[in-house]
Design an enzyme around this catalytic site. Structure first.
Site, mmCIF file in Angstrom:
data_model
loop_
_atom_site.group_PDB
_atom_site.id
_atom_site.type_symbol
_atom_site.label_atom_id
_atom_site.label_comp_id
_atom_site.label_asym_id
_atom_site.label_seq_id
_atom_site.Cartn_x
_atom_site.Cartn_y
_atom_site.Cartn_z
ATOM 1 N N LEU A 373 -2.122 12.091 3.855
ATOM 2 C CA LEU A 373 -0.670 13.030 4.476
ATOM 3 C C LEU A 373 -0.162 13.074 2.837
ATOM 4 O O LEU A 373 0.701 13.299 2.533
ATOM 5 C CB LEU A 373 -0.341 12.650 5.023
ATOM 6 C CG LEU A 373 -0.750 13.089 7.003
ATOM 7 C CD1 LEU A 373 0.175 13.058 7.683
ATOM 8 C CD2 LEU A 373 -0.386 14.336 6.558
ATOM 9 N N ARG A 375 0.949 9.181 -0.689
ATOM 10 C CA ARG A 375 0.342 7.566 -0.893
ATOM 11 C C ARG A 375 1.608 7.300 -1.744
ATOM 12 O O ARG A 375 2.678 8.212 -2.662
ATOM 13 C CB ARG A 375 -0.836 7.024 -1.671
ATOM 14 C CG ARG A 375 -1.110 8.501 -2.884
ATOM 15 C CD ARG A 375 -2.278 7.948 -3.409
ATOM 16 N NE ARG A 375 -3.799 8.265 -2.596
ATOM 17 C CZ ARG A 375 -5.001 6.848 -2.718
ATOM 18 N NH1 ARG A 375 -4.356 6.045 -3.563
ATOM 19 N NH2 ARG A 375 -5.816 7.237 -1.771
ATOM 20 N N GLY A 376 2.135 6.141 -1.474
ATOM 21 C CA GLY A 376 2.920 5.397 -2.581
ATOM 22 C C GLY A 376 2.698 3.839 -2.846
ATOM 23 O O GLY A 376 1.560 3.278 -2.619
ATOM 24 N N SER A 378 2.845 1.413 -1.492
ATOM 25 C CA SER A 378 3.191 0.687 -0.095
ATOM 26 C C SER A 378 2.348 1.072 0.886
ATOM 27 O O SER A 378 1.721 0.023 1.785
ATOM 28 C CB SER A 378 4.832 1.195 0.895
ATOM 29 O OG SER A 378 4.620 2.138 1.106
ATOM 30 N N VAL A 381 -0.852 7.185 3.702
ATOM 31 C CA VAL A 381 -0.716 7.627 4.741
ATOM 32 C C VAL A 381 -1.952 8.954 4.959
ATOM 33 O O VAL A 381 -1.837 9.574 4.322
ATOM 34 C CB VAL A 381 0.745 8.328 5.018
ATOM 35 C CG1 VAL A 381 1.012 8.835 6.530
ATOM 36 C CG2 VAL A 381 1.923 7.233 4.817
ATOM 37 N N LYS A 395 -0.423 4.417 8.874
ATOM 38 C CA LYS A 395 -0.425 4.240 7.509
ATOM 39 C C LYS A 395 -0.977 2.860 6.641
ATOM 40 O O LYS A 395 -0.607 1.547 7.515
ATOM 41 C CB LYS A 395 1.333 4.125 6.434
ATOM 42 C CG LYS A 395 1.485 3.429 4.810
ATOM 43 C CD LYS A 395 3.125 3.387 5.404
ATOM 44 C CE LYS A 395 3.548 3.073 3.566
ATOM 45 N NZ LYS A 395 4.642 2.905 3.372
ATOM 46 N N ASP A 488 14.251 2.128 -1.873
ATOM 47 C CA ASP A 488 13.715 3.176 -2.399
ATOM 48 C C ASP A 488 13.932 4.582 -2.025
ATOM 49 O O ASP A 488 12.962 5.295 -0.781
ATOM 50 C CB ASP A 488 12.498 3.270 -1.966
ATOM 51 C CG ASP A 488 11.414 3.615 -3.275
ATOM 52 O OD1 ASP A 488 11.538 3.952 -4.310
ATOM 53 O OD2 ASP A 488 9.995 4.091 -3.178
#
Length: 654
Positions: A373, A375-376, A378, A381, A395, A488
Site C-alpha cells: 500500500l 512505504r516510508g 519507518s 505497509v 506495517k 512528520d
C-alpha cells in the site's frame, strides 16, 4: 489533584470458591471460574444493574445522583448495549473476558489462562480490570471503563471543573468561585457572592472556553441566537449559567460535572454579579487547582448591554490523566524466546480491541505480503484480510524497530490514541526479528494521491480535511493520555476514508513530550524535508510547534493544490523556495488590500467554487503556522477553534 472519597469499591476476582453478589449486581458462574464481587468500602460510586437491566456506573452523592457510564447522552443501543433482556447476569471467564446480559463485552489485554485478575471500582469512580504480573508481582491495568477521567461525574463537586493537565486531571474553581474545602474536592467550590436573585442586581456573563457542565438543564432552546439565549438566562432566577452551541441553548439550574475539553465547541457562560471579583488568585497552587481559560465577558446593565473582550485564549487545554502507561506492555511474552520484555513501573491503559498477532497469521492474511500500500522511512505497509474478513493494513517496521526498547516505546505510544482523525491500530507482532503493526485499512489512501495534479479535490473536501487534521493534532497535543508530537506531518501521512474524513497515520517518528506537555523536549528525530520547522536545522529543542509548522505547510498545499514544500522558483536575483514566495506574496496582497488576492492564492482549478470566508481564514491560519519564530505560531486548539467558527459558512460561494 483528586482526593480519595471513601469510595463504593467493588473488587471482582477469579475464584473457585462460592460466588458472592455485590449490591445491585448479579453474577453467573463461568465454569470452572466463578465471578465474585466483594464490597470493600462505602462511598458515592456504584457499579450496578439499573432498573432496565443495563450495567451502569453511577455517582450517588449528597447533592446529586448521576449516571456517567455508558455515555448518558446516547441511547442504550447506541452505546452497544441492550435493555431487551429479562436477566441481570454477568460472567468473567478464566481467559480474561467479561460478558453480561446487556451485551457489555470487554477483555483483558493479556488474555490467557493462569493469570490472577481483579475488577475494581476505584476511588476515582473508574471501573478497572487489573492483572497480576508474575515477574514483578505488581497489579497493572489491562482494561478500564473510561479513558477520559474527567467524564466521571462528581469528582470535582458542585461548581467545580475538571481540567486535563500533563500530569493528571485536576479540579479548578471557575471565576467568581473559590474552593470549599482544600482537603476534599468532593465538596466543590462555593460562590464568592450572594446568589440571591433580585431585580436590582446587575449581572455579567463570563465565558469559559471549551467547558461545559453536564446535566441539570432548565430549558433547551433550539434555533435561537446567543443574545436570546443570554436573555432567557437573565430572566430566570434559577439560571446559574448557559451553554450555547450553534443555535442550541441550554440554561443550567445547577453546575455539576464540569470539565474542559478541546472537543467542546464554544463554552459555558457563567452568570455572575457585576461587582464580583473574577481575577485569578495570586497563588492558585494554595488550592491545588489548575486554572481554566477564561476568554470573554458579557456584561448587562439596566441601561444597555455591552460586549467586551477581556481575555484571550492564552494556552491550550490540558491532557488526560497520565496513568503510568508503560508497564502493562511488558506483560506480553516474547513467545519465540520464552522471555518477557522488560517491565517499567506504573500502569498500562490498554484497549480491549488491541491484541498480539502471530507472524504466521499476518503472513497468511497478507498472502505473503503481496499487495503493497505504501512505504516510508519507518517501514512498508501491506494490505491484509483477517480470518473474520476484516481488511487491515499491516506495517513491517524498518530495522530501527528491531530493538525491543524502541519497538515497545512505539507501541506504548500508539495504543493510547482514540480519535476519529487518527488511524486506529488494532495490534502488533513481536516475534523473532519481526516487528509489525496492524491498523485499520483506510479506503481512499493518502492525501497526496488526491490533492496534487492530475488529481483534484473540491472545496468541501479540502475544508473538511483541513479541519480534521487540525482536530487530530489538537488531540495529540492537548488531550491524549500523554502529549505527543507527531514530528512528520505531511500529505503522505494523512489518509482519507470513504467519506474523505482525514486520519493521521505513521507515528514512527512520534515523540512523547516529557513532563511538561507542550514544553520543549530535545530530540535527534527528523521529519521530511520541506515540512520541517526551522528549529530542526537550528538544533533547538523541539516542541509541539514543529507539528504546527508542518500543518501550516500542508494547509497551504491544500489551498494551492500543488507542492509548496519541495519546489524552488527562480527570480531575478536568486532561487527562492515556493513556500517562502507564497507567504511573501500573500502578505503583500493582504496588506495592499487587493480585491482578487484570495483567488490568486488558491488552486485555479477550483474555478471560483469556494467559500471566500473559509479561504481567507485558512490562508491567514496557514501563514501564521509557518512563522519562523515558533512563539508566533498558534496552538492546534486555537486553529481548530478558528476553523470551527467558519465551518457553518456556505461551502461554495462564487
Amino acid at each position: 489533584m483528586f482526593k480519595r472519597l471513601t469510595p463504593q469499591c467493588f473488587k471482582a476476582y477469579a475464584s473457585h470458591s462460592t460466588t458472592k453478589n455485590a449490591s445491585h449486581s448479579t453474577t453467573k458462574n463461568a465454569s470452572p471460574i466463578r465471578l465474585a464481587f466483594e464490597n470493600i468500602g462505602t462511598g458515592y460510586y456504584s457499579f450496578y444493574f439499573d432498573n432496565d437491566n443495563v450495567l451502569r456506573l453511577i455517582y450517588d452523592g449528597p447533592d446529586m445522583t448521576s449516571v456517567y457510564w455508558p455515555n448518558p447522552s446516547r441511547r442504550v443501543l447506541d452505546n452497544g448495549r441492550t435493555n431487551y433482556n429479562t436477566s441481570r447476569i454477568a460472567s468473567f471467564e478464566e481467559m480474561g473476558s467479561f460478558f453480561s446480559s446487556d451485551d457489555l463485552k470487554f477483555s483483558a489485554f493479556d488474555m490467557g489462562v493462569r493469570v490472577k485478575r481483579r475488577l475494581m471500582m476505584d476511588y476515582d469512580g473508574n471501573l478497572r480490570l487489573y492483572s497480576l504480573s508474575g515477574s514483578t508481582e505488581s497489579w497493572v491495568i489491562t482494561w478500564q471503563a473510561l479513558t477520559q477521567q474527567c467524564k466521571v461525574h462528581g469528582i470535582c463537586g458542585r461548581n467545580g471543573i475538571c481540567v486535563y493537565t500533563s500530569e493528571r486531571p485536576k479540579c479548578s474553581c471557575p471565576p467568581g468561585y473559590e474552593v470549599a474545602d482544600t482537603t476534599n474536592w468532593h465538596k466543590g467550590c462555593k460562590p464568592k457572592f450572594d446568589p440571591t436573585c433580585s431585580q436590582s442586581q446587575q449581572w455579567k456573563f463570563m465565558q469559559i472556553q471549551h467547558a461545559d457542565f453536564y446535566g441539570f438543564d432548565l430549558i433547551y432552546y433550539e434555533s435561537i441566537s446567543i443574545l436570546r439565549c443570554r436573555k432567557q438566562c437573565l430572566e430566570d432566577c434559577r439560571c446559574e449559567a448557559f451553554s450555547y452551541r450553534v443555535g442550541s441553548c441550554y440554561t443550567k439550574g445547577a453546575l455539576f460535572n464540569g470539565y474542559v475539553s478541546p472537543n467542546i465547541r464554544g463554552g459555558i457562560y457563567l452568570r455572575l454579579p457585576q461587582s464580583v471579583d473574577t481575577s485569578p488568585p495570586t497563588n492558585p497552587n494554595v488550592f491545588n487547582t489548575c486554572r481554566i481559560n477564561v476568554s470573554t465577558t458579557y456584561t448587562s446593565t439596566s441601561k444597555r448591554e455591552r460586549w467586551i473582550y477581556l481575555y484571550s485564549f492564552a494556552s491550550a487545554v490540558g491532557a488526560v490523566e497520565f496513568l503510568f502507561i508503560l508497564s502493562g506492555w511488558w506483560l506480553l511474552f516474547r513467545r519465540s524466546h520464552g522471555v518477557a520484555p522488560p517491565l517499567k513501573d506504573g500502569y498500562a491503559l490498554l484497549s480491549s480491541q488491541f491484541r498480539m498477532y502471530r507472524y504466521a497469521e499476518l503472513k497468511k492474511a497478507t498472502k505473503n505480503f503481496k499487495e503493497e500500500l505504501g512505504r516510508g522511512a519507518s517501514g512498508v505497509v501491506y494490505k491484509g484480510v483477517q480470518a473474520d474478513e476484516r481488511v487491515v493494513a499491516v506495517k513491517k517496521l524498518a530495522d530501527i524497530y528491531k530493538g525491543e526498547e524502541v519497538f515497545w516505546a512505539e507501541v506504548s505510544t500508539i495504543v493510547k490514541f482514540n480519535h476519529m482523525n487518527l488511524v486506529r491500530t488494532w495490534g502488533f507482532c513481536s516475534e523473532d526479528k519481526h516487528r509489525l503493526l496492524i491498523s485499520e485499512y483506510v479506503e481512499n489512501g493518502s492525501l497526496d494521491k488526491h490533492l496534487f495534479p492530475p488529481n483534484f479535490l473540491g472545496w468541501k473536501e479540502r475544508f473538511k480535511i483541513a479541519l480534521g487534521i487540525a482536530k487530530g493534532l489538537a488531540y495529540l497535543h492537548h488531550e491524549c493520555l500523554e502529549w505527543v508530537i507527531h514530528c512528520d506531518v505531511k500529505p503522505e501521512n494523512i489518509l482519507l476514508d470513504s467519506k474523505f474524513e482525514p486520519k493521521i497515520a505513521d507515528f514512527g517518528l512520534a515523540k512523547l513530550s516529557q513532563g511538561g506537555g507542550l514544553n520543549s523536549v530535545s530530540s535527534h528525530i527528523r521529519g521530511t524535508k520541506g515540512y520541517m520547522a526551522p528549529e530542526w536545522a537550528l538544533n533547538l529543542s523541539i516542541t509541539a510547534k514543529v507539528d504546527v509548522f508542518s500543518y501550516g505547510v500542508v494547509l497551504l498545499e491544500i489551498l494551492k493544490g500543488i507542492r509548496l514544500s519541495n519546489r524552488v522558483v527562480e527570480n531575478s536575483e536568486e532561487e527562492e523556495a515556493e513556500l517562502k514566495r507564497f507567504v511573501k506574496v500573500a502578505k503583500r496582497k493582504i496588506q495592499c488590500g487587493e480585491d482578487q488576492w484570495i483567488e490568486d492564492m488558491l488552486d485555479p482549478r477550483l474555478e471560483g467554487q469556494f467559500s471566500r470566508n473559509q479561504a481567507a481564514k485558512m490562508v491567514e491560519i496557514g501563514i501564521s503556522c509557518v512563522e519562523e519564530d515558533r512563539n508566533k505560531r498558534p496552538t492546534m486548539v486555537s486553529v481548530v477553534q478558528m476553523l470551527l467558527e467558519c465551518e457553518e459558512e456556505p461551502n461554495i460561494q462564487q
